[in-house]
Design a protein around this motif. Structure first.
Motif, PDB file in Angstrom:
ATOM      1  N   GLU A   1      -1.375  -5.221   9.285  1.00  0.00           N
ATOM      2  CA  GLU A   1      -2.004  -6.290   8.510  1.00  0.00           C
ATOM      3  C   GLU A   1      -2.760  -5.702   7.317  1.00  0.00           C
ATOM      4  OE1 GLU A   1      -2.538 -10.054   7.454  1.00  0.00           O
ATOM      5  OE2 GLU A   1      -1.338  -9.476   9.182  1.00  0.00           O
ATOM      6  N   ALA A   2      -3.416  -4.578   7.522  1.00  0.00           N
ATOM      7  CA  ALA A   2      -4.156  -3.946   6.422  1.00  0.00           C
ATOM      8  C   ALA A   2      -3.197  -3.470   5.326  1.00  0.00           C
ATOM      9  CB  ALA A   2      -4.992  -2.780   6.940  1.00  0.00           C
ATOM     10  N   LEU A   3      -2.068  -2.878   5.711  1.00  0.00           N
ATOM     11  CA  LEU A   3      -1.084  -2.430   4.733  1.00  0.00           C
ATOM     12  C   LEU A   3      -0.498  -3.619   3.974  1.00  0.00           C
ATOM     13  CD1 LEU A   3       0.569  -0.203   3.421  1.00  0.00           C
ATOM     14  CD2 LEU A   3       2.204  -0.409   5.315  1.00  0.00           C
ATOM     15  N   LYS A   4      -0.204  -4.691   4.676  1.00  0.00           N
ATOM     16  CA  LYS A   4       0.323  -5.898   4.029  1.00  0.00           C
ATOM     17  C   LYS A   4      -0.667  -6.427   2.989  1.00  0.00           C
ATOM     18  CE  LYS A   4       1.816 -10.590   4.991  1.00  0.00           C
ATOM     19  NZ  LYS A   4       1.931 -11.632   6.019  1.00  0.00           N
TER      20      LYS A   4
ATOM     21  N   ARG B   1      -2.667  -3.457 -18.031  1.00  0.00           N
ATOM     22  CA  ARG B   1      -2.578  -2.249 -17.215  1.00  0.00           C
ATOM     23  C   ARG B   1      -2.036  -2.648 -15.857  1.00  0.00           C
ATOM     24  NH1 ARG B   1      -6.446   2.271 -18.711  1.00  0.00           N
ATOM     25  NH2 ARG B   1      -5.766   2.952 -16.663  1.00  0.00           N
ATOM     26  N   GLY B   2      -1.142  -1.838 -15.330  1.00  0.00           N
ATOM     27  CA  GLY B   2      -0.540  -2.160 -14.044  1.00  0.00           C
ATOM     28  C   GLY B   2      -0.074  -0.910 -13.318  1.00  0.00           C
ATOM     29  N   PHE B   3       0.451  -1.117 -12.142  1.00  0.00           N
ATOM     30  CA  PHE B   3       0.980  -0.041 -11.320  1.00  0.00           C
ATOM     31  C   PHE B   3       2.421   0.267 -11.730  1.00  0.00           C
ATOM     32  CE2 PHE B   3      -2.277  -2.006  -8.625  1.00  0.00           C
ATOM     33  CZ  PHE B   3      -3.006  -0.885  -8.272  1.00  0.00           C
ATOM     34  N   PHE B   4       2.912   1.451 -11.336  1.00  0.00           N
ATOM     35  CA  PHE B   4       4.317   1.783 -11.541  1.00  0.00           C
ATOM     36  C   PHE B   4       5.176   0.806 -10.750  1.00  0.00           C
ATOM     37  CE2 PHE B   4       2.303   6.089 -11.893  1.00  0.00           C
ATOM     38  CZ  PHE B   4       2.499   6.228 -13.254  1.00  0.00           C
ATOM     39  N   GLY B   5       6.385   0.530 -11.253  1.00  0.00           N
ATOM     40  CA  GLY B   5       7.315  -0.317 -10.518  1.00  0.00           C
ATOM     41  C   GLY B   5       8.082  -1.264 -11.405  1.00  0.00           C
TER      42      GLY B   5
ATOM     43  N   LEU C   1      -2.929  -4.693   1.336  1.00  0.00           N
ATOM     44  CA  LEU C   1      -2.931  -3.791   0.190  1.00  0.00           C
ATOM     45  C   LEU C   1      -1.737  -4.044  -0.712  1.00  0.00           C
ATOM     46  CD1 LEU C   1      -3.979  -0.372   1.761  1.00  0.00           C
ATOM     47  CD2 LEU C   1      -5.226  -1.673   0.034  1.00  0.00           C
ATOM     48  N   ILE C   2      -0.552  -4.120  -0.123  1.00  0.00           N
ATOM     49  CA  ILE C   2       0.664  -4.285  -0.909  1.00  0.00           C
ATOM     50  C   ILE C   2       0.710  -5.646  -1.594  1.00  0.00           C
ATOM     51  CG2 ILE C   2       3.179  -4.479  -0.775  1.00  0.00           C
ATOM     52  CD1 ILE C   2       3.040  -2.346   1.475  1.00  0.00           C
ATOM     53  N   LYS C   3       0.479  -6.711  -0.863  1.00  0.00           N
ATOM     54  CA  LYS C   3       0.641  -8.068  -1.398  1.00  0.00           C
ATOM     55  C   LYS C   3      -0.540  -8.549  -2.238  1.00  0.00           C
ATOM     56  CE  LYS C   3       4.581  -9.322   0.495  1.00  0.00           C
ATOM     57  NZ  LYS C   3       5.704  -9.838  -0.224  1.00  0.00           N
ATOM     58  N   GLU C   4      -1.723  -8.005  -2.020  1.00  0.00           N
ATOM     59  CA  GLU C   4      -2.896  -8.521  -2.715  1.00  0.00           C
ATOM     60  C   GLU C   4      -3.511  -7.532  -3.696  1.00  0.00           C
ATOM     61  OE1 GLU C   4      -5.571 -10.005   0.275  1.00  0.00           O
ATOM     62  OE2 GLU C   4      -3.978 -11.145   1.250  1.00  0.00           O
ATOM     63  N   LYS C   5      -3.671  -6.267  -3.283  1.00  0.00           N
ATOM     64  CA  LYS C   5      -4.371  -5.320  -4.131  1.00  0.00           C
ATOM     65  C   LYS C   5      -3.446  -4.555  -5.070  1.00  0.00           C
ATOM     66  CE  LYS C   5      -7.923  -1.843  -4.102  1.00  0.00           C
ATOM     67  NZ  LYS C   5      -8.899  -1.105  -3.352  1.00  0.00           N
ATOM     68  N   TRP C   6      -2.275  -4.143  -4.601  1.00  0.00           N
ATOM     69  CA  TRP C   6      -1.397  -3.292  -5.389  1.00  0.00           C
ATOM     70  C   TRP C   6      -0.421  -4.065  -6.254  1.00  0.00           C
ATOM     71  CZ3 TRP C   6      -0.145   0.442  -0.804  1.00  0.00           C
ATOM     72  CH2 TRP C   6      -1.256   1.256  -0.576  1.00  0.00           C
ATOM     73  N   TRP C   7      -0.288  -5.348  -6.112  1.00  0.00           N
ATOM     74  CA  TRP C   7       0.595  -6.142  -6.962  1.00  0.00           C
ATOM     75  C   TRP C   7      -0.150  -6.448  -8.250  1.00  0.00           C
ATOM     76  CZ3 TRP C   7       4.297 -10.311  -4.806  1.00  0.00           C
ATOM     77  CH2 TRP C   7       5.142  -9.728  -3.857  1.00  0.00           C
ATOM     78  N   THR C   8       0.545  -6.324  -9.359  1.00  0.00           N
ATOM     79  CA  THR C   8      -0.059  -6.656 -10.644  1.00  0.00           C
ATOM     80  C   THR C   8       0.350  -8.070 -11.021  1.00  0.00           C
ATOM     81  OG1 THR C   8       0.085  -4.346 -11.339  1.00  0.00           O
ATOM     82  CG2 THR C   8      -0.243  -5.986 -13.071  1.00  0.00           C
TER      83      THR C   8
END
Length: 64
Positions: free
Chosen positions: A1-4, A28-32, A6-13
């Motif tokens: 749940e913690a990883l989800k 500014r955003g993350f690679f991808g 991070l990925i869906k809420e914090k690391w998505w630009t």
């Protein structure tokens, strides 16, 4: 749940940008992979671009 979270809420630009008079928009955003839309509802254009770790300098996206 913690990883989800991070990925869906914090690391998505998710952002909105205003295009300047010379046609530039900056963020500014993350690679991808990115999807981009521009225009007003009913008259939107869509595209995609990639921002990889090896990318140097700005990324140019052109709508025709």
């Amino acid at each position: 749940e913690a990883l989800k979270r991070l990925i869906k809420e914090k690391w998505w630009t998710r952002t909105e940008a205003i295009v300047s008079e010379n046609g530039e928009a900056k963020f500014r955003g993350f690679f991808g992979e990115y999807r981009i839309t521009s225009g007003e509802e009913g008259h939107e254009q869509a595209g995609a671009f990639s921002f990889e770790k090896t990318t140097s300098g700005p990324v140019t996206v052109r709508f025709e």
